[in-house]
Design a protein around this motif. Sequence first.
Motif, PDB file in Angstrom:
ATOM      1  N   THR A  93       0.812  -1.224   0.000  1.00 33.75           N
ATOM      2  CA  THR A  93       0.000   0.000   0.000  1.00 33.75           C
ATOM      3  C   THR A  93       0.842   1.270   0.000  1.00 33.75           C
ATOM      4  N   GLY A  94       2.115   1.158   0.401  1.00 31.63           N
ATOM      5  CA  GLY A  94       2.969   2.333   0.500  1.00 31.63           C
ATOM      6  C   GLY A  94       2.742   3.135   1.764  1.00 31.63           C
ATOM      7  N   GLU A  95       1.894   2.633   2.638  1.00 39.46           N
ATOM      8  CA  GLU A  95       1.567   3.339   3.871  1.00 39.46           C
ATOM      9  C   GLU A  95       2.712   3.222   4.879  1.00 39.46           C
ATOM     10  N   ALA A  96       3.038   4.352   5.523  1.00 38.39           N
ATOM     11  CA  ALA A  96       4.032   4.339   6.595  1.00 38.39           C
ATOM     12  C   ALA A  96       3.442   3.603   7.791  1.00 38.39           C
ATOM     13  N   LEU A  97       4.234   2.728   8.389  1.00 38.83           N
ATOM     14  CA  LEU A  97       3.790   1.957   9.548  1.00 38.83           C
ATOM     15  C   LEU A  97       4.419   2.561  10.798  1.00 38.83           C
ATOM     16  N   GLY A  98       3.617   3.291  11.527  1.00 40.02           N
ATOM     17  CA  GLY A  98       4.105   3.928  12.744  1.00 40.02           C
ATOM     18  C   GLY A  98       4.929   5.168  12.464  1.00 40.02           C
ATOM     19  N   GLU A  99       5.518   5.661  13.505  1.00 43.08           N
ATOM     20  CA  GLU A  99       6.346   6.864  13.437  1.00 43.08           C
ATOM     21  C   GLU A  99       7.769   6.492  13.036  1.00 43.08           C
ATOM     22  N   PRO A 100       8.545   7.466  12.554  1.00 35.41           N
ATOM     23  CA  PRO A 100       9.951   7.185  12.247  1.00 35.41           C
ATOM     24  C   PRO A 100      10.673   6.691  13.497  1.00 35.41           C
ATOM     25  N   LEU A 101      11.603   5.762  13.310  1.00 35.18           N
ATOM     26  CA  LEU A 101      12.419   5.266  14.414  1.00 35.18           C
ATOM     27  C   LEU A 101      13.595   6.219  14.575  1.00 35.18           C
ATOM     28  N   LYS A 102      13.692   6.820  15.771  1.00 37.56           N
ATOM     29  CA  LYS A 102      14.722   7.823  16.032  1.00 37.56           C
ATOM     30  C   LYS A 102      15.673   7.311  17.103  1.00 37.56           C
TER      31      LYS A 102
END
Length: 189
Positions: free
Chosen positions: A171-180
């Motif tokens: 789907t191209g959907e981001a899963l969760g927030e960026p890992l920082k």
Amino acid sequence: QSKGQVLQGHSDEVTSIAFSGDSKRLASGSWDDTVRIWDTMTGQAVGEPLQVHSDGGNCIAFSRDGSLLVSGSEDQTIQLWNAHSGEPIGEPWRGHLHYVSSVAISPDNKRVVSGSWDKSVRVWDIATGEAIGEPLRGHTHLINCVAFFTDGARVVSGSSDNTIRIWDSKTGEALGEPLKGHLAPVKSV
């Protein structure tokens, strides 16, 4: 002291290497605008240099079964290859607006993921050579590395914005927030 063989054949800096799944072959990409395949037992080049990119073989990856090789270049294109014959499969894929910095082939050999200095990740259909959906955007700086999860359902990208992102590869959907947490560019995932 160095052990093993020195593989000679490129005429400029080697920018990327990848082993086939069975470790019998090694591919190398170079700023001499070629990709070479090597026999790891003999150290000899397999066939002629692969040349389709007009500006360096920036990144390369084998499929897990070793049948396919994909290369990305500073000329903003991606090329799929038959890893046994060295023949290109179709025309170069176009869609990135800057250097292609990383490529990977899905475990089922149906898709390629690419990352670029244009700050985007793209997923490609191997059968058609077409991009699937829109570019995956969210990183605020260039993409350095991409990979498929072992299930092929997700991709991961690392960026010079010091983050890692996980995406649904269909789907191209981001899963969760960026890992920082990194304090400098992420160079490998």
